[in-house]
Scaffold this motif. Sequence first.
Motif, mmCIF file in Angstrom:
data_model
loop_
_atom_site.group_PDB
_atom_site.id
_atom_site.type_symbol
_atom_site.label_atom_id
_atom_site.label_comp_id
_atom_site.label_asym_id
_atom_site.label_seq_id
_atom_site.Cartn_x
_atom_site.Cartn_y
_atom_site.Cartn_z
ATOM 1 N N ARG A 20 0.862 -1.179 0.000
ATOM 2 C CA ARG A 20 0.000 0.000 0.000
ATOM 3 C C ARG A 20 0.897 1.226 0.000
ATOM 4 O O ARG A 20 2.100 1.121 0.221
ATOM 5 C CB ARG A 20 -0.888 -0.003 1.246
ATOM 6 C CG ARG A 20 -1.856 -1.149 1.277
ATOM 7 C CD ARG A 20 -2.599 -1.172 2.592
ATOM 8 N NE ARG A 20 -3.459 -2.341 2.642
ATOM 9 C CZ ARG A 20 -4.681 -2.348 3.119
ATOM 10 N NH1 ARG A 20 -5.182 -1.241 3.651
ATOM 11 N NH2 ARG A 20 -5.400 -3.438 3.109
ATOM 12 N N ASN A 87 -7.056 -1.468 -6.417
ATOM 13 C CA ASN A 87 -7.708 -1.184 -5.135
ATOM 14 C C ASN A 87 -6.770 -0.405 -4.225
ATOM 15 O O ASN A 87 -6.228 0.606 -4.616
ATOM 16 C CB ASN A 87 -8.232 -2.450 -4.478
ATOM 17 C CG ASN A 87 -9.527 -2.913 -5.108
ATOM 18 O OD1 ASN A 87 -10.123 -2.219 -5.911
ATOM 19 N ND2 ASN A 87 -9.960 -4.105 -4.750
ATOM 20 N N GLU A 88 -6.531 -0.914 -3.025
ATOM 21 C CA GLU A 88 -5.703 -0.202 -2.052
ATOM 22 C C GLU A 88 -4.206 -0.394 -2.287
ATOM 23 O O GLU A 88 -3.387 0.222 -1.609
ATOM 24 C CB GLU A 88 -6.071 -0.640 -0.626
ATOM 25 C CG GLU A 88 -5.602 -2.034 -0.269
ATOM 26 C CD GLU A 88 -6.554 -3.167 -0.619
ATOM 27 O OE1 GLU A 88 -6.343 -4.278 -0.125
ATOM 28 O OE2 GLU A 88 -7.503 -2.955 -1.399
#
Length: 131
Positions: A20, A87-88
């Motif tokens: 992330r 996504n993240e």
Amino acid sequence: MKDRATVLCVRDDRILLVARERSRWALPGGRIRRGEAPHEGALRELEEETTLAANQLMYLFQFSGFNTLHHVFFADVEPHASAQPSNEIAKCRWFAPVKIATLSSSVPTRGIVELFFRHISVLEPDNMWRP
């Protein structure tokens, strides 16, 4: 204790890790949803985080983290498919096993990779998987 599906992808003697934004490197995976089988969570998380779809998934072992039980799977993916962060996830990258110990990575990631390669070296003592 939380249940997590964790996925090992290996290509050209390298392991896929994700991160992330401003976070440590980790194996793809995530929390298993209510009513979801661990292998379903592994397939979902791999695709959500990396856009990779597994051709086959093999259950390897469980790994106990501090507050998390990792259900670890080996995923076979297309040799030329490209991992893209989704996504993240901000980064996806393939690393040589020896490099993982030097990265800023989670304790479970390092432990799972070490167990995997220890197991591989027992099965195939003369192969190049040894970190």
